[in-house]
Design an enzyme around this catalytic site. Structure first.
Site, PDB file in Angstrom:
ATOM      1  N   LYS A 140     -17.243  -6.491   5.662  1.00  0.00           N
ATOM      2  CA  LYS A 140     -15.999  -7.214   5.978  1.00  0.00           C
ATOM      3  C   LYS A 140     -16.045  -7.776   7.392  1.00  0.00           C
ATOM      4  O   LYS A 140     -16.593  -7.179   8.299  1.00  0.00           O
ATOM      5  CB  LYS A 140     -14.799  -6.297   5.807  1.00  0.00           C
ATOM      6  N   HIS A 151       0.848  -1.200   0.000  1.00  0.00           N
ATOM      7  CA  HIS A 151       0.000   0.000   0.000  1.00  0.00           C
ATOM      8  C   HIS A 151       0.882   1.249   0.000  1.00  0.00           C
ATOM      9  O   HIS A 151       0.607   2.222  -0.710  1.00  0.00           O
ATOM     10  CB  HIS A 151      -0.869   0.058   1.266  1.00  0.00           C
TER      11      HIS A 151
END
Ligand code: ADP
Length: 159
Positions: free
Chosen positions: A41, A17
């Site tokens: 999630k 990331h």
């Protein structure tokens, strides 16, 4: 001023990331890392607040990186923040189908206004995922190649 939104779960943020954030910083004036509150999630490793604190700390010396929590549709968050585009990362073909779908959904939701810009992970980061980091961590294996030491220490503190 060019501004882009980099949305994701970042649970935890990995060097992959961070590689995408660096690449985006080279091209745009401001990169907003949006930690998306995704109710679909499963239970996260780090809470949203913990992720915000950690990612802010990681970028405390980078004034062109802003960290926010995003809730609702990504495209709305991007528009509300005044971003011209969304940024996402691609590791390889396995990311392609999902990412192309998201890109189209975001274009549809914004009546074609919000486009997505993709950056490829540089070679050292192509095999890193938050899921693999958590698996390695729970197996007691070293994760220093995959996450910043700040994140590794915080994961150890939570153990
Ligand atoms: P999401 O749950 O939205 O996929 P993630 O935090 O898993 O959130 O990923 C956010 C974005 O970062 C996605 O575009 C993903 O493909 C990209 N990404 C994840 N890991 C890497 C990596 N190692 N290198 C480059 N991009 C990555």
């Amino acid at each position: 001023m060019t501004k882009v939104l980099y949305p994701g779960s970042f649970d935890p943020i990995t060097k992959g990331h961070m590689n995408i954030v660096s690449q985006a910083c080279e091209l745009f004036d401001e990169v907003i890392v949006a930690i998306m509150n995704n109710p679909t999630k499963k239970v996260p490793f780090f809470t949203l607040d913990e992720r915000v604190k950690l990612i802010k700390k990681l970028y405390e010396n980078k004034p062109n990186v802003k960290v926010i929590v995003g809730s609702g549709a990504t495209v709305d968050v991007s528009e509300n923040e005044g971003c011209q585009a969304i940024v996402r990362g691609l590791r390889g073909l396995s990311d392609y189908d999902y990412e192309v779908q998201l890109r189209q959904i975001n274009k549809d939701f914004s009546k074609d206004k919000m486009n997505t810009i993709f950056f490829f992970a540089d070679k050292d980061y192509q095999f890193i995922s938050s899921t693999a980091v958590k698996e390695a961590f729970f197996l007691g294996k070293p994760i220093c190649n995959y996450v910043d030491s700040l994140i590794e220490n915080e994961m150890n503190n939570k153990r």
